[in-house]
Enzyme design. Structure first.
Site, PDB file in Angstrom:
ATOM      1  CG  ASP A 143      -0.504  -0.362   2.452  1.00 43.23           C
ATOM      2  OD1 ASP A 143       0.621   0.070   2.734  1.00 43.23           O
ATOM      3  OD2 ASP A 143      -1.178  -1.063   3.214  1.00 43.23           O
ATOM      4  CE  LYS A 160      -6.138  -0.098   4.532  1.00 40.49           C
ATOM      5  NZ  LYS A 160      -5.696  -0.886   5.662  1.00 40.49           N
ATOM      6  CG  MET A 188      -2.923   7.396  11.207  1.00 38.47           C
ATOM      7  SD  MET A 188      -4.011   5.965  11.363  1.00 38.47           S
ATOM      8  CE  MET A 188      -3.601   5.375  12.992  1.00 38.47           C
TER       9      MET A 188
END
Ligand code: SAH
Length: 517
Positions: A42, A64, A179
């Protein structure tokens, strides 16, 4: 790899790709990748790592980026199970560590439920990589003895946070948020509201461990405003704690002389290694774009004939590493070995060629001061070669200088073509794309690289090339560059990779990089 794939062979390796720098993949991860028949990867896994998988391996991108899933998680799970059931060796390559905020645990559960074999290969997580490459060591006895890894992705609208902010704010020394860029102001406000001092240092490290790494430092009170102003987006790690102050002392990666510079290396495929490694060690992003490749000659006869006469040869002249390798490959191929050279004097044009020769257990008798054909000629003339038999295996593109001048002195020169230099198939597209994406400098290490590069480029590409910093290995290469109407901004003081890199470092000294601190 064997053609027969039995279902029992099927296995999924959940491999941590590390934080970005390809050198941070584990040895086990690399072993798995080199055996892979299918690689499922990814966004955060460095695409450079895919080159380690066999050419025939199937490569499946499952995406992603934040909020942008190419393939939903249940489909990824199903894909892994399906490929393993077909008996494939599958590598599921995931950024950082596969089991840290990466759903590796979920994928493993799925495989376990389906009764499929799997192995988990841990990776260096982005939080560790990014902080350490920013010069922040995470723990240090004078600052902190504990560390927390936290998701910053919680929905701020959630009524009750699953994070216990008061314990996080005061109970843990260093905090690493993953994140968290979309929630940075919430994170800093919560920490302050729950008792962490507003002047606690905070670092935000984006694209950590890569040549694009950017670091912004502030405090809990001002960092989110600074990040907003600098328009710093994901992917980034947020490091909170006193330990961040150590960056001032321990910066080691993003202060290298060529940090963040994108430098195009136009060397032959397979020979770009030492230059690109040296550039990377100086902090640059080395973009390798082979403008030439070395292949065997269409006809071995001329070299073979010369090799048969080897016992009578007085001087063997080797003017490149390629000449050394092709010469010996053919010599061995004919059932001979180095003893065939027992009575010859061997001249090598420079240190690299002499080192290649040493690899075959032979010492060069002569290495000229100037590492070029002119230097070699002068050294041979000084030694006296009139009437001598000289063997000079060379590329089809080599200049005639040595042959003509040596013959003029009465030497008996045989100069068979030992290898061919040509343009690689996909070079054109590769080169135009690299220049189009923008580079800070282009390096040329031979005249043929210059010629090939210009033949490969269309008008637009030439235009782009004329605007970038051109760096050359030496006077001959520079002359070819100038002959094409281009300016040489950097020329190595001596024709070595090290000197070329030094020249580039000097050129960029004091010129603001792409990411000023
Ligand atoms: N499993 C991964 C984390 C996946 S979550 C790991 O162990 O690293 C994705 C988050 O990781 C991003 O939002 C960002 O916070 C962080 N991240 C991944 N690569 C990064 C990098 N090179 N630099 C900074 N942060 C990164």
């Amino acid at each position: 790899m064997s053609e027969t794939t039995s279902a029992s062979k099927g296995i999924v390796y959940l491999v941590g790709a590390g934080p970005g720098d390809p050198g941070l993949l584990t040895v086990r991860g690399l072993q798995c990748l080199r055996r892979a028949e299918v690689v499922v990867y990814d966004y955060l896994a460095n695409p450079q790592l895919l080159e380690e998988a066999p050419a025939a391996a199937q490569r499946i991108y499952v995406g992603k980026t934040a909020g942008h899933h190419h393939l939903p998680q249940d489909r990824i799970n199903a894909l892994l199970v399906e490929k393993a059931r077909q008996g494939k060796i599958v590598v599921r390559l995931k950024g950082g560590d596969p089991c840290l905020f990466g759903r590796g645990g979920e994928e493993a559960c799925e495989l376990a439920d389906a009764g499929q074999r799997f192995e988990i290969v841990p990776g260096i997580t982005a939080g560790f990589g990014a902080a350490i490459y920013a010069g922040i060591p995470l723990t240090h006895r004078d600052f902190t003895t504990s560390l927390g890894l936290i998701t910053g992705h919680e929905d701020p609208a959630k009524k009750v946070s699953s994070l216990d902010w008061s314990k996080l704010a005061t109970g843990v020394g260093t905090l690493l948020f993953y994140m968290g860029m979309g929630n940075l102001s919430t994170i800093t406000e919560q920490l302050m509201a729950h008792g962490r001092s507003p002047d606690t240092p905070v670092a935000v490290v984006r694209w950590g461990t890569t040549p694009r790494q950017q670091t912004l430092v502030g405090t809990l009170e001002n960092v989110s405003e600074r990040v907003r102003k600098a328009r710093l987006g994901p992917p980034a790690i947020i490091v909170v704690g006193e330990i961040v102050t150590l960056r001032q002392q321990l910066r080691w990666f993003d202060n290298r002389p060529l940090f963040g510079r994108r430098i195009l290396v136009t060397r032959a495929a397979g020979q770009a290694g030492s230059l690109s490694e040296g550039l990377r060690a100086a902090g640059a992003e080395a973009i390798c774009c082979a403008t030439l490749e070395i292949v065997p000659p269409p006809d071995w006869q001329p070299l073979d004939t010369a090799l048969e006469r080897l016992p009578q040869v007085d001087v063997l002249v080797l003017t490149s590493v390629n000449a050394v390798h092709y010469f010996f490959e053919r010599l061995f191929g004919l059932g001979l070995d180095s003893r065939a050279l027992h009575s010859a004097c061997i001249a090598a044009v420079g240190g690299k060629t002499a080192a290649a020769l040493a690899g075959y257990g032979l010492r060069a008798d002569l290495v000229p001061d100037r590492q070029c054909a002119e230097g070699m000629l002068a050294a041979l003339l000084k030694r006296g070669v009139a009437g001598r038999r000289i063997l000079y295996p060379r590329s089809q593109l080599a200049r005639d200088l040595l042959v003509t001048e040596l013959r003029a002195t009465g030497a008996d020169v045989s100069a068979p073509v030992a290898y061919h230099t040509r343009k690689p198939a996909s070079a054109e597209e590769h080169l135009s794309r690299a220049l189009g994406d923008g580079v800070d400098a282009v390096t040329f290490t031979s005249s043929s690289a210059v010629e090939h590069c210009l033949e490969l480029l269309e008008a637009d590409g030439r235009q782009l090339l004329s605007k970038t910093v051109i760096a050359s290995l030496g006077p001959l290469t520079s002359a070819t560059i100038r002959r094409h109407g281009l300016r040489v901004a950097v020329e190595a003081a001596v024709p070595t990779t090290e000197a070329l890199i030094e020249g580039l470092e000097k050129h960029f000294e004091g010129v603001d990089g792409p990411f000023p601190p």
